[in-house]
Design an enzyme around this catalytic site. Structure first.
Site, PDB file in Angstrom:
ATOM      1  N   ARG A  19     -28.554 -15.509 -32.419  1.00 19.75           N
ATOM      2  CA  ARG A  19     -28.114 -16.827 -33.329  1.00 19.75           C
ATOM      3  C   ARG A  19     -26.803 -16.798 -33.683  1.00 19.75           C
ATOM      4  NH1 ARG A  19     -32.035 -17.648 -38.029  1.00 19.75           N
ATOM      5  NH2 ARG A  19     -31.790 -15.290 -38.066  1.00 19.75           N
ATOM      6  N   ASN A  37     -34.595 -19.559 -34.580  1.00 18.35           N
ATOM      7  CA  ASN A  37     -35.494 -18.907 -34.013  1.00 18.35           C
ATOM      8  C   ASN A  37     -36.907 -19.575 -34.143  1.00 18.35           C
ATOM      9  OD1 ASN A  37     -34.025 -16.315 -33.810  1.00 18.35           O
ATOM     10  ND2 ASN A  37     -34.655 -15.744 -35.564  1.00 18.35           N
TER      11      ASN A  37
END
Length: 91
Positions: A19, A37
């Site tokens: 990320r 996520n």
């Protein structure tokens, strides 16, 4: 012209800085959107910007950071969303 895409990235993509990697790339490319996520172990990305910068984000997401192992990536084109402002890492 603004374009928007939605990506679902699978493989070893959680717990490896994926990320943060996408956030860095998206900001470098001046894209708007978000990354998060998912409970199933995938990473979801929604990004908006010029077509060539979205293509570059896609290419980099296919590889990910050095500790990631991307095994699949799904891409879906979407209509632009003019409410986006900047790029965000969602929890």
């Amino acid at each position: 012209m603004q374009k928007r895409m939605h990506l679902t990235v699978s493989g070893l993509v959680q717990g490896v800085g994926f990320r943060m990697f996408i956030d860095r790339v998206a900001n470098e490319l001046h894209l708007d959107g978000w990354v998060k996520n998912r409970p199933d172990g995938t990473v979801e990305i929604e990004a908006q910007g010029a077509e060539e910068t979205l293509d570059e984000l896609f290419r980099r997401a296919e590889k990910g950071p050095s500790r990631a192992r991307v095994t699949g990536i799904k891409r879906m084109e979407m209509a632009p969303d003019h409410s986006f402002c900047g790029f965000t890492v969602l929890m």
